[in-house]
Scaffold this active site. Structure first.
Site, PDB file in Angstrom:
ATOM      1  N   LYS A  20     -30.117  -3.235  36.046  1.00 33.31           N
ATOM      2  CA  LYS A  20     -31.376  -2.505  36.265  1.00 33.31           C
ATOM      3  C   LYS A  20     -32.396  -3.477  36.857  1.00 33.31           C
ATOM      4  O   LYS A  20     -32.438  -4.649  36.451  1.00 33.31           O
ATOM      5  CB  LYS A  20     -31.862  -1.941  34.926  1.00 33.31           C
ATOM      6  N   SER A  68     -35.935   6.138  32.226  1.00 31.12           N
ATOM      7  CA  SER A  68     -36.246   5.416  33.438  1.00 31.12           C
ATOM      8  C   SER A  68     -35.041   4.752  34.100  1.00 31.12           C
ATOM      9  O   SER A  68     -35.111   4.395  35.270  1.00 31.12           O
ATOM     10  CB  SER A  68     -37.287   4.340  33.138  1.00 31.12           C
ATOM     11  N   SER A 117     -34.815   5.635  27.538  1.00 24.47           N
ATOM     12  CA  SER A 117     -34.419   5.404  28.927  1.00 24.47           C
ATOM     13  C   SER A 117     -32.968   4.990  29.164  1.00 24.47           C
ATOM     14  O   SER A 117     -32.544   4.907  30.312  1.00 24.47           O
ATOM     15  CB  SER A 117     -35.324   4.355  29.560  1.00 24.47           C
TER      16      SER A 117
END
Ligand code: GLN
Length: 484
Positions: A76, A151, A175
């Site tokens: 990420k 997210s 998330s």
């Protein structure tokens, strides 16, 4: 090749059925071909990946290479990567190239794993739909009109679209679990403090935790083995021995008591989602687990408390982006105030600004006790609900998200509707507990996630329970029909 799991790739690399250079090249080509449709990657690190693959092949040839040596995966874009742009989904950090690696990144490097690139995300990890990224929305591989969740939507969609067999992610209020649910993959958020936050760009420091997205619980266990552990650079990291998370995957379900909170099946839950989740819980019962109805009486306070605490912490954490030290700086500032105002005004998106405003307000003199102090008291009550529940049950199960993936723009004008996406996941972060999402079926051809919540440091148990479910069902092997 793209349907291979991490466990399979690892075995084949060790057996020299293919090299890390071959499989890495394969995934890089696949990203080139597929990612224009989904927008999962902010940066693809082709050269670095090939160099890491070459080095991994040398280690594999020498023998005794660790499990993830040579296995490609993605990070990420919230983890600092030395020499590789790290944006956190924001214009603010569009030009930021960190001079160091996050501990998580360093751990994967030591393992010899191969980073394919950095995945797209909601700006500063604020969001549940990936619509707030400066780099554009990520599309859900199951339905490109729908969001992948957020997210960590880039990581989730990359794994679902087979553009990486696994990816790192972070979870402040859901998330990891919510996008895992919406994309039909497996995700685990460990206990707060299990994985180092050092070098992970901070959103809400008392809630942020790094974890894993993969296509199976076994793969998640392999990845967690690489990430988990004490780090003296993070003062909230806990110095507890790390078990081998793959070691107990064979444990039987006999004698396990599953708590099902009645509050997780009240208003707002999509009927199709509810049916899939209830079926999954029945499946556990058939396999020998005992089901017990429980109550988490303060559940309804989790979202309101979170939306004071998280913005409060974010307003403090994001004050460092001032246009002076790093990040976006406006052109031709007139004076220092103008530099601050325009750099932050231009660099941050709307949702981030909303949170900074709310957080600053909640922390200001005269309001601190009424909002922040009160929310911390509520947080304590929420944690106590779980402490009480875990005296009677081994694990708690329910839905991960209230509905399957929703259409782009459908919650755009209503931040509160978006905030309710995390109604079942947020309490876990407030309490610091580990949580997991596993695919448990489809509604209108879109995936549904079953959430498993464990006691502190019960990651092994969660992974085992998820693995047992995946041995008995094939929901986790379903792929979007559009996938090439
Ligand atoms: N959706 C939640 C939020 O917007 C949680 C985000 C997260 O876990 N990073 O804050």
């Amino acid at each position: 090749m793209h349907n291979l799991t991490i466990a399979e790739i690892s075995r084949k690399l060790q057996a020299k059925e293919f090299s890390s250079e071959e499989i890495t090249r394969y995934f890089l080509d696949r990203i080139k071909q597929q990612d224009p449709t989904y927008n999962c990657y902010v940066t693809v690190t082709e050269e670095l990946a090939m160099a890491q693959a070459k080095a991994a092949d040398a280690r594999l040839a020498a023998g005794n290479a660790p499990t993830m040596c040579g296995v490609p995966f993605a990070h990420k874009d919230i983890f600092c990567t030395n020499g590789v742009k790290t944006t956190c989904g924001s214009k603010m950090l569009d030009n930021f190239v960190p001079p160091y690696n996050a501990t998580v990144v360093e751990n994967y490097i030591n393992e010899g794993a191969v980073m394919l690139g950095k995945t797209n995300m909601d700006e500063f990890a604020m969001g549940s739909s990936n619509e707030t990224s400066y780099f554009g929305p990520v599309k859900n591989p199951w339905d490109t009109n729908c969001v992948p969740g957020g997210s960590s939507g880039g990581s989730a969609a990359a794994v679902a679209a087979r553009m990486a067999p696994g990816a790192t992610a972070t979870d402040t209020g859901g998330s990891i679990r919510q996008p895992a649910a919406l994309c039909g993959i497996t995700g685990i958020k460990p206990t707060y403090g299990r994985v180092s936050r050092w070098g992970m760009i901070a959103f809400a420091s008392s809630l942020d935790q790094a974890g894993v997205m993969a296509r199976s619980a076994e793969d998640a266990a392999i990845m967690l083995n690489v990430m988990a552990g004490y780090d003296n650079k993070d003062s909230t990291c806990i110095d507890e021995p790390v078990p081998d998370y793959t070691a107990n995957l064979g444990d039987s379900l006999a004698g396990v008591t599953i708590g099902v909170p009645k509050e997780y099946f009240e208003v707002g839950l999509n009927p199709g989602t509810e049916a899939r989740v209830q079926d999954a819980i029945k499946q556990y019962e058939t396999a020998g687990a005992k089901i017990k109805s429980i109550s988490l009486p303060h559940s309804h306070l989790a979202v309101p408390a979170y939306y004071v605490i998280a913005p409060a912490e974010c307003s403090a954490n994001l004050s460092r982006f001032d246009g002076v030290r790093y990040g976006h700086r406006c052109d031709d500032p007139k004076d220092l105030m103008d530099l601050y105002k325009r750099s932050r005004g231009e660099g941050f998106g709307e949702e981030v600004k909303r949170r900074i405003l709310v957080g600053t307000y909640c922390l200001s003199a005269g309001y601190y006790d009424a909002y922040y102090g009160k929310s911390q008291q509520v947080r304590r009550l929420i944690k106590q609900d779980f402490v009480d529940a875990f005296k009677e049950v081994d694990v708690i199960m329910g839905p991960t998200a209230p509905s399957p993936a929703f259409a782009f723009g459908s919650k755009g004008d209503d931040p509160v509707a978006m905030y309710l996406e995390d109604i079942y996941t947020i309490a876990t972060n407030l309490a610091g507990l580990p949580g997991m999402s596993v695919p448990c079926g489809l509604v209108d051809n879109k995936p549904v996630g079953l959430q498993l919540i464990g006691n502190f440091f019960a990651e092994s148990k969660l992974l085992n329970l998820a693995h047992q479910f995946q041995l008995a069902t094939d929901f986790h092997t379903l792929a979007p029909s559009s996938l090439a």
